[in-house]
Design a protein around this motif. Structure first.
Motif, PDB file in Angstrom:
ATOM      1  N   ARG A  33       0.730  -1.147   0.043  1.00  0.00           N
ATOM      2  CA  ARG A  33      -0.007   0.018   0.145  1.00  0.00           C
ATOM      3  C   ARG A  33       0.874   1.211  -0.010  1.00  0.00           C
ATOM      4  NH1 ARG A  33      -2.299  -1.896   5.703  1.00  0.00           N
ATOM      5  NH2 ARG A  33      -0.430  -2.227   6.760  1.00  0.00           N
ATOM      6  N   MET A  83      -3.801  -1.074  -2.669  1.00  0.00           N
ATOM      7  CA  MET A  83      -4.676  -1.244  -1.535  1.00  0.00           C
ATOM      8  C   MET A  83      -5.225  -2.647  -1.965  1.00  0.00           C
ATOM      9  SD  MET A  83      -4.755   0.066   1.413  1.00  0.00           S
ATOM     10  CE  MET A  83      -5.847  -0.412   2.754  1.00  0.00           C
ATOM     11  N   LEU A  85      -8.495  -4.246  -1.026  1.00  0.00           N
ATOM     12  CA  LEU A  85      -9.684  -3.940  -0.361  1.00  0.00           C
ATOM     13  C   LEU A  85     -10.469  -5.361   0.161  1.00  0.00           C
ATOM     14  CD1 LEU A  85     -11.204  -1.682  -2.994  1.00  0.00           C
ATOM     15  CD2 LEU A  85      -9.706  -0.949  -0.903  1.00  0.00           C
ATOM     16  N   HIS A  94      -9.034  -8.481  -4.222  1.00  0.00           N
ATOM     17  CA  HIS A  94      -9.528  -7.283  -4.730  1.00  0.00           C
ATOM     18  C   HIS A  94      -8.407  -5.979  -4.440  1.00  0.00           C
ATOM     19  CE1 HIS A  94     -13.806  -8.404  -5.448  1.00  0.00           C
ATOM     20  NE2 HIS A  94     -13.231  -9.471  -4.829  1.00  0.00           N
ATOM     21  N   ILE A  96      -6.675  -2.169  -5.503  1.00  0.00           N
ATOM     22  CA  ILE A  96      -6.759  -1.055  -6.486  1.00  0.00           C
ATOM     23  C   ILE A  96      -5.491  -0.339  -6.458  1.00  0.00           C
ATOM     24  CG2 ILE A  96      -9.139  -0.489  -6.076  1.00  0.00           C
ATOM     25  CD1 ILE A  96      -8.363   1.783  -4.238  1.00  0.00           C
ATOM     26  N   CYS A 116       1.063  -4.358  11.669  1.00  0.00           N
ATOM     27  CA  CYS A 116       0.133  -3.947  12.923  1.00  0.00           C
ATOM     28  C   CYS A 116       0.094  -2.699  12.819  1.00  0.00           C
ATOM     29  CB  CYS A 116       0.844  -4.485  14.163  1.00  0.00           C
ATOM     30  SG  CYS A 116       2.407  -3.817  14.368  1.00  0.00           S
ATOM     31  N   ARG A 117      -0.929  -1.915  13.671  1.00  0.00           N
ATOM     32  CA  ARG A 117      -0.812  -0.634  13.810  1.00  0.00           C
ATOM     33  C   ARG A 117      -0.826  -0.265  15.417  1.00  0.00           C
ATOM     34  NH1 ARG A 117      -6.410  -2.097  12.948  1.00  0.00           N
ATOM     35  NH2 ARG A 117      -7.456  -2.055  14.830  1.00  0.00           N
ATOM     36  N   GLU A 118      -0.671   1.063  15.588  1.00  0.00           N
ATOM     37  CA  GLU A 118      -0.460   1.407  17.150  1.00  0.00           C
ATOM     38  C   GLU A 118      -1.652   1.777  17.671  1.00  0.00           C
ATOM     39  OE1 GLU A 118       2.425   4.790  15.679  1.00  0.00           O
ATOM     40  OE2 GLU A 118       3.327   4.321  17.353  1.00  0.00           O
ATOM     41  N   THR A 120      -4.009   4.009  19.995  1.00  0.00           N
ATOM     42  CA  THR A 120      -4.155   5.393  20.062  1.00  0.00           C
ATOM     43  C   THR A 120      -4.561   5.815  21.477  1.00  0.00           C
ATOM     44  OG1 THR A 120      -6.504   5.373  19.459  1.00  0.00           O
ATOM     45  CG2 THR A 120      -4.740   5.387  17.569  1.00  0.00           C
ATOM     46  N   ALA A 123      -7.945   4.452  22.298  1.00  0.00           N
ATOM     47  CA  ALA A 123      -7.906   2.905  22.732  1.00  0.00           C
ATOM     48  C   ALA A 123      -7.803   2.985  24.402  1.00  0.00           C
ATOM     49  CB  ALA A 123      -6.940   2.161  22.001  1.00  0.00           C
ATOM     50  N   GLU A 257      -3.091  -5.818  12.174  1.00  0.00           N
ATOM     51  CA  GLU A 257      -4.260  -5.536  11.193  1.00  0.00           C
ATOM     52  C   GLU A 257      -4.686  -6.301  10.443  1.00  0.00           C
ATOM     53  OE1 GLU A 257      -4.326  -1.227  10.538  1.00  0.00           O
ATOM     54  OE2 GLU A 257      -2.836  -1.609   9.136  1.00  0.00           O
ATOM     55  N   GLU A 259      -8.290  -6.395   9.262  1.00  0.00           N
ATOM     56  CA  GLU A 259      -9.685  -6.186   9.085  1.00  0.00           C
ATOM     57  C   GLU A 259      -9.965  -7.171   7.689  1.00  0.00           C
ATOM     58  OE1 GLU A 259      -7.533  -3.710  10.221  1.00  0.00           O
ATOM     59  OE2 GLU A 259      -8.960  -3.787  11.885  1.00  0.00           O
TER      60      GLU A 259
ATOM     61  N   SER B 303     -13.248  -1.569  25.404  1.00  0.00           N
ATOM     62  CA  SER B 303     -11.777  -1.800  24.786  1.00  0.00           C
ATOM     63  C   SER B 303     -11.722  -1.218  23.322  1.00  0.00           C
ATOM     64  CB  SER B 303     -11.267  -2.968  25.138  1.00  0.00           C
ATOM     65  OG  SER B 303     -11.902  -3.900  24.072  1.00  0.00           O
ATOM     66  N   ASN B 305     -12.927   1.659  22.135  1.00  0.00           N
ATOM     67  CA  ASN B 305     -12.997   2.860  21.914  1.00  0.00           C
ATOM     68  C   ASN B 305     -12.301   3.413  20.703  1.00  0.00           C
ATOM     69  OD1 ASN B 305     -14.116   5.509  22.777  1.00  0.00           O
ATOM     70  ND2 ASN B 305     -12.287   5.669  23.941  1.00  0.00           N
ATOM     71  N   GLY B 398      -8.110   5.960  -7.327  1.00  0.00           N
ATOM     72  CA  GLY B 398      -7.219   4.541  -6.895  1.00  0.00           C
ATOM     73  C   GLY B 398      -6.182   4.436  -6.131  1.00  0.00           C
ATOM     74  N   ILE B 400      -5.606   4.855  -2.139  1.00  0.00           N
ATOM     75  CA  ILE B 400      -6.081   5.015  -0.838  1.00  0.00           C
ATOM     76  C   ILE B 400      -4.820   5.898  -0.003  1.00  0.00           C
ATOM     77  CG2 ILE B 400      -6.565   3.655   1.208  1.00  0.00           C
ATOM     78  CD1 ILE B 400      -8.395   3.094  -0.633  1.00  0.00           C
ATOM     79  N   PHE B 443      -1.342   6.402  10.643  1.00  0.00           N
ATOM     80  CA  PHE B 443      -0.723   6.048   9.504  1.00  0.00           C
ATOM     81  C   PHE B 443      -0.824   7.360   8.399  1.00  0.00           C
ATOM     82  CE2 PHE B 443      -1.228   1.728  10.793  1.00  0.00           C
ATOM     83  CZ  PHE B 443       0.315   1.485  10.654  1.00  0.00           C
TER      84      PHE B 443
END
Lengths: 418, 482
Positions: A33, A83, A85, A94, A96, A116-118, A120, A123, A257, A259, B303, B305, B398, B400, B443
């Motif tokens: 990405r 990315m 999707l 999929h 793009i 992974c993400r941080e 925030t 959270a 991450e 999703e 959690s 949130n 296209g 993101i 990010f």
């Protein structure tokens, strides 16, 4: 039809793709990405990478470049600014990108390596105002190391995750004053070596069992109210102290991450927040593998590489030589003292000589034993002088011992009183 | 000498925007003065995001009439201007026999107020509709016309439409003095002096200050703060309706509701505060909200949130909206004390303001070539085919930028070049959701700063997080400008 599509060109995706190519896969695509391959390593300009894997000390970009250089030779296709999707259990991807548009690509195998993400501010629900100057350590690292901008002059670091520790040192070197690093737990959540090299060496205090109870400031952070916490991690009234600062960096944990994983219906382990994986890093979905921080948050990139090579080999074997489904799936469970184990499932006939099991402890342990049990029987035990939640642990269990087990295996930690 | 406008609207929250929108149907010269760097910067962006059905206000009050009328009008406006709106209905829960009696009186009040689709549900039917509710609930009032809306987009859409129809919007202009002059008023700001025949006071929490610049004090805004949680989309289907508890003299209590973006919103509490812009959250307040919400829906996973916020209701001593001409100031109208259900009523308040102005002689000639629609591209809500077409027409779609919400470069650029262009990171977020997801801009934040700087031709050092001056970066690194 691709042999393999890897999602993410960070250290995990790179190692998986390269290993799969070396093991015979021909048509491999990595979808990334970002604008370049290397993932978060690109902003990790400090050294300390590669000590285990290359037996030398590299910076993040150097570590990544060793893999990126191999892509062309191995004919691995890299699609940047791409990315993904959606992925489906039928292994449709999929994706793009501004040049290729919206494409649905088909693959014989997929490796998930989204990282992974941080966590925030939200959270952990820090009360107070919402001014500029509160940012995650990783975002600050990107601004400072990649964009060339400073994020603050008087800095408080909340959380002792490794990126927070690294950034405490980095901002000090850039002329900022780092007032303290606060950690709500009674121990650091980062590597001991980072506490020593990034805080101790720069006289930055690490305040254990402390947290921020209020952020103040109108347009920019002006103050942070800090309090000591009790054993239940609740702030203790009367222990408040106020720091004057313009910046608060958050290093309060990383979350895989998943999703895409979740949307594809792949089983997730609530402990790791990553996919449940088997001995070859295959997920609950046949032909879809996962590796690196998207599976569980690692402490060292070297172990990400090792694990991703397993996934790459797994994908190659799956495509070239698919074995029939087997019923013998042995479950690995967390016992006392263990917060998670990876892999969670082992198919014994696929284990060659030993099975490496990664795990983290859920509290500090001095001299102790990592005990592997099957029912009442102790099938193996490994001594450890010291273990902390901030450091990922692993044990290598010989196949011969695994074969003796019946039913699930439980991994636990016991204080070694002998 | 400044030209003399027809109308100056002070404040571009939802009430100011709705008034401008209503006026823009006519050939009227309108100027909006907003002290912040964006519209919808106060209470209009920090509230429950609910369009109330209208069973709550006292029959015969302005609140009752404008709530019920506003609920219908808002639906049409959201449709016309492409604003996220979901007619999900609301439930008021009863936990005791006394609460059940309250439901009956709410039902009766609703009927008097002309609210359609009200019904009291017994527990069995209720749990079918909402299986996650507490089993202590003894019944509930279902209001089918209640809806959820994206409040800042609602405000922005009306303001944008007004601007597209010739309204002038001046941001960063704080009114400092108002003087009566022949044939109207002179309004002085920190930047300029403006003149108009009529003035509309839509200054929200500051409406008393503005009123007192021209007329004897008639009311006092008593800021009443409410704190909220916004939870991740993983919690967004915890409930399907807006879940209220029985109202108390302090307000409609703590609610649990889905949002139009698929999140779950939980809040508010009530705290009187000294400051009109006190949007600080507190440990005590957040605990209070959590505990009250558990009473309705015990399984909420806090959690998950993603963000807390608080907003200030512009309450007054008067249990109604204060709408009308200020004493001794013909042509100066207050739209004040717009507490809940202010968001719902706003569209009707705007129409009422037009009627009041007409009553004082403002000529209402319908505008020719009126713009009535608003285009808005939301990539992540499109079908695969629509996405394909969009990207081939404009490759920026296209790419993101925000991975959590799948927001494209095309959408970020559109936000920066819309009729009311975003100037801050939060302004971009309010327009296209970049940074509103679970990573909260961790990010995409640096990317958005870079895009704002490039598109507006400024340095990243000058890009604010939100309000003017709230810059994120403080300088270059050593050798960073090399």
């Amino acid at each position: 039809m691709y042999d393999l599509i890897v999602i993410g060109a960070g250290p995990a995706g790179l190692a998986a793709a390269i290993t799969a190519a070396k093991n015979g896969l021909k048509k491999i695509l990595i979808a990334e990405r970002d604008r370049e391959a290397g993932g978060i390593l690109n902003q990790c300009i400090h050294n300390g990478f590669g000590l285990h894997y290359f037996k030398e000390e590299l910076t993040g970009p150097e570590y990544a470049s060793r893999f990126i250089r191999m892509l062309a030779d191995l004919n691995i296709e890299l699609m940047l600014n791409a990315m993904v999707l959606e992925i489906t259990p039928e292994r449709h991807v999929h994706v793009i990108n501004r040049d290729v548009g919206y494409k649905v690509l088909e693959a014989k195998s997929i490796v998930l390596a989204m990282g992974c993400r941080e966590r925030t501010r939200g959270a952990i629900a820090i009360p107070g105002s919402r001014p500029a100057g509160v940012l995650t350590a990783g975002a600050a690292q990107r601004y400072v190391n990649m964009e060339g901008y400073m994020v603050g002059r008087r800095v408080l670091v909340l959380g002792s995750g490794d990126i927070g520790l690294i950034m405490a040192r980095r901002l000090t070197l850039e002329g900022a004053e780092v007032l303290a690093c606060l950690e709500i737990m009674p121990y650091s959540s980062g590597l001991m070596r980072n506490v020593v090299q990034c805080l101790d060496d720069y006289d930055i205090p690490l305040l254990l069992s402390h947290t921020i109870v209020e952020i103040r400031g109108d347009k920019r952070v002006e103050e942070a109210v800090v309090a000591r916490v009790d054993q239940n991690l609740k702030p203790i009234a009367g222990t408040e102290m106020t720091f004057t600062c313009d910046t608060i960096l958050l290093s309060v944990g990383l979350i895989p991450e998943n999703e895409l994983t979740d949307k594809a219906g792949i089983e997730i382990d609530p402990r790791t927040k990553g996919a449940i994986v088997r001995e070859n890093m295959e997920t609950s979905c046949h032909g879809i593998f996962a590796c690196g921080n998207v599976v569980h948050v690692h402490d060292l990139v070297d172990f990400v590489t090792e694990e991703s090579e397993i996934a790459g080999r797994g994908a190659a074997e799956f495509v070239l030589n698919e074995k029939s489904e087997t019923a013998d799936e042995m479950t690995l469970l967390c016992g006392d003292g263990v917060s998670y184990v990876v892999p969670q499932i082992v198919r014994r006939e696929r284990v060659a000589k030993t099975q490496t099991v990664y795990f983290r402890v859920n509290r500090l342990f001095d001299k102790s034993r990592v005990v592997i049990r099957s029912g009442e029987n102790e099938i193996a035990a490994f001594k450890r002088p010291y273990m902390a939640p901030g450091e990922m642990e692993h044990v290598k269990i010989p196949k011969a011992l695994l074969d003796k087990a019946e039913g699930a295996i439980v991994i636990s930690v016991e204080e070694d009183v002998s | 000498m400044q030209k003399i406008r027809d109308v100056i609207i002070i404040g571009c929250g939802v009430v100011g925007a709705a008034t401008a929108y209503a006026l823009a149907r006519y050939d009227v010269d309108v100027l909006i003065l907003e002290k912040e760097n964006d519209v919808s910067s106060g209470t209009s962006k920090a509230n429950s995001a609910i369009l109330h059905a209208g069973y709550d206000p006292r029959p015969g009050s302005l609140m009752a009439t404008l709530n019920v009328a506003g609920s219908r009008l808002s639906k049409t406006i959201c449709h016309d201007l492409n604003v996220p709106y979901i007619n999900c209905g609301s439930l008021v829960l009863a936990f005791s026999d006394a609460d059940l009696i309250t439901l009956e009186s709410l039902l009766e009040r609703g009927r008097q107020n002309g609210v359609e689709g009200l019904e009291i549900l017994p527990p069995e039917r209720l749990f079918e509709l909402e299986p996650k509710l507490s089993r202590h609930v003894k019944g509930a009032l279902l209001a089918r016309t209640a809806a959820i809306v994206n409040p800042w987009e609602f405000t922005l859409a009306m303001a944008e439409n007004a601007v597209e129809n010739g309204t002038t919007l001046r941001l960063n202009e704080k009114v400092t003095a108002i003087r009566k002059v022949t044939d109207g008023y002179e309004v002085e700001t920190n930047q300029d002096v403006h003149r108009a025949r009529f003035v509309i006071n839509a200054a929200g929490a500051h409406a008393d200050t503005i009123h007192n610049m021209i007329a004897p004090p008639a009311f006092r805004i008593i800021p009443d703060k409410g704190e909220y949680y916004v939870l991740d989309k993983s919690e967004g289907t915890r409930v399907r309706h807006i879940i209220f508890q029985c109202p108390t003299p302090l307000g409609k209590g703590t609610l649990v509701a889905p949002t139009t973006d698929g999140n779950l919103i939980v809040g508010p509490n009530n705290e009187l505060t000294e400051k009109k812009e006190d949007t600080v959250t507190s440990a005590r307040g957040l605990v209070e909200v959590k505990e009250r919400a558990f009473k309705s829906v015990p399984s909420i996973d806090f959690s998950q949130n993603v963000r807390n916020f608080s907003g200030v209701r512009a309450a007054t001593e008067i249990d109604d909206f204060i709408i009308g001409e200020a004493d001794g100031s013909p042509g100066f109208f207050d739209l004040a004390g717009i507490k809940s259900p202010g968001l719902t009523a706003a569209a009707a308040i705007g129409e009422m303001a037009v009627t009041l102005l007409a009553g004082r002689g403002l000529a209402l000639t319908p505008r020719v070539n009126l713009v009535t629609k608003r285009n808005k591209i939301r990539f992540n809500r499109m079908s695969v085919e629509e996405k394909k077409t969009l990207i081939s027409a404009n490759p920026d779609y296209g790419q993101i930028v925000c991975r959590c919400e799948s927001v494209t470069l095309g959408e970020v650029k559109a936000a920066l070049h819309s009729p009311i262009p975003a100037v801050s990171v939060e302004g971009v977020k309010r327009r296209c959701h970049a940074g509103s997801g679970r990573c909260q801009g961790g990010f995409c934040g640096p990317r958005v700063v870079e895009i704002i700087a490039a598109e507006h031709g400024i340095s990243p050092l000058d890009v604010p997080l939100d309000r003017a001056g709230s810059t994120i970066l403080i300088g270059r690194t050593k050798g960073g400008d090399a």
